[in-house]
Design a protein around this motif. Structure first.
Motif, PDB file in Angstrom:
ATOM      1  N   ASP A 141       5.637  -3.632   9.890  1.00 14.90           N
ATOM      2  CA  ASP A 141       5.430  -4.794   9.034  1.00 14.90           C
ATOM      3  C   ASP A 141       4.054  -5.426   9.241  1.00 14.90           C
ATOM      4  O   ASP A 141       3.693  -6.363   8.519  1.00 14.90           O
ATOM      5  CB  ASP A 141       6.502  -5.862   9.309  1.00 14.90           C
ATOM      6  CG  ASP A 141       7.897  -5.408   8.927  1.00 14.90           C
ATOM      7  OD1 ASP A 141       8.829  -5.687   9.702  1.00 14.90           O
ATOM      8  OD2 ASP A 141       8.043  -4.770   7.861  1.00 14.90           O
ATOM      9  N   LEU A 167      11.472  -8.393  12.653  1.00  4.68           N
ATOM     10  CA  LEU A 167      10.204  -7.763  12.311  1.00  4.68           C
ATOM     11  C   LEU A 167       9.975  -6.484  13.108  1.00  4.68           C
ATOM     12  O   LEU A 167      10.397  -6.373  14.271  1.00  4.68           O
ATOM     13  CB  LEU A 167       9.060  -8.743  12.531  1.00  4.68           C
ATOM     14  CG  LEU A 167       8.923  -9.804  11.421  1.00  4.68           C
ATOM     15  CD1 LEU A 167       8.117 -10.996  11.896  1.00  4.68           C
ATOM     16  CD2 LEU A 167       8.280  -9.182  10.188  1.00  4.68           C
ATOM     17  N   VAL A 183      12.343  -3.899   3.363  1.00  5.35           N
ATOM     18  CA  VAL A 183      12.537  -5.248   3.911  1.00  5.35           C
ATOM     19  C   VAL A 183      13.882  -5.851   3.529  1.00  5.35           C
ATOM     20  O   VAL A 183      14.212  -6.952   3.974  1.00  5.35           O
ATOM     21  CB  VAL A 183      11.398  -6.200   3.477  1.00  5.35           C
ATOM     22  CG1 VAL A 183      10.036  -5.595   3.803  1.00  5.35           C
ATOM     23  CG2 VAL A 183      11.510  -6.590   2.023  1.00  5.35           C
ATOM     24  N   VAL A 189       6.172  -6.621  -1.603  1.00  2.99           N
ATOM     25  CA  VAL A 189       7.146  -6.929  -0.554  1.00  2.99           C
ATOM     26  C   VAL A 189       8.374  -7.621  -1.143  1.00  2.99           C
ATOM     27  O   VAL A 189       9.498  -7.174  -0.953  1.00  2.99           O
ATOM     28  CB  VAL A 189       6.527  -7.833   0.532  1.00  2.99           C
ATOM     29  CG1 VAL A 189       7.570  -8.204   1.581  1.00  2.99           C
ATOM     30  CG2 VAL A 189       5.329  -7.160   1.175  1.00  2.99           C
TER      31      VAL A 189
END
Length: 129
Positions: free
Chosen positions: A89, A85, A63, A48
């Motif tokens: 996710d 978000l 992201v 991530v």
């Protein structure tokens, strides 16, 4: 033995925010590489974000612009601020650390889970649509 403990996961609606923290128990990090990964059941652990010993940050494309990796203090070596978000996710999020910073030279080094010696227990992030 270094123990990492994550906190800050939870349930939010689409567009919401969460702030994950990663604390080192009985250890003070001075120089380290820190990564954030996520994993869904039956899938491989996915990179991530990461932050280098000198605060250079790295993000997976999905992201970028929404998540921010930063440092706090020596007892809480990593923060992952997650904004806007999305349901995709939703995962268990893990922090990882390694003190052998010479192993980490560029993005390709940070994305591999095998590079990290220490892992937290994970925290669930759920984003409802």
């Amino acid at each position: 033995q270094v123990q990492l403990v994550e906190s800050g996961g939870g349930l939010v609606h689409t567009g919401g925010s969460l702030r994950l923290s990663c604390a080192a128990v009985q250890h003070t990090f001075s120089v380290y590489a820190m990564g954030w990964f996520r994993q869904a059941p039956g899938k491989e652990r996915e990179f991530v974000a990461a932050i280098s010993w000198n605060s250079i940050t790295y993000y997976t494309d999905s992201v970028k612009g929404r998540f921010t990796s930063s440092r706090d203090n020596a007892k809480n070596p990593a923060i992952l601020q997650m904004n806007n978000l999305k349901p995709e996710d939703t995962d268990v999020y893990y922090c990882a650390a390694d003190l052998r910073v010479w192993k980490f030279r560029d993005y390709s080094d940070y994305v591999s889970p095998n590079q990290y010696d220490y892992w937290g227990q994970g925290t669930q992030v759920t984003v409802s649509s």
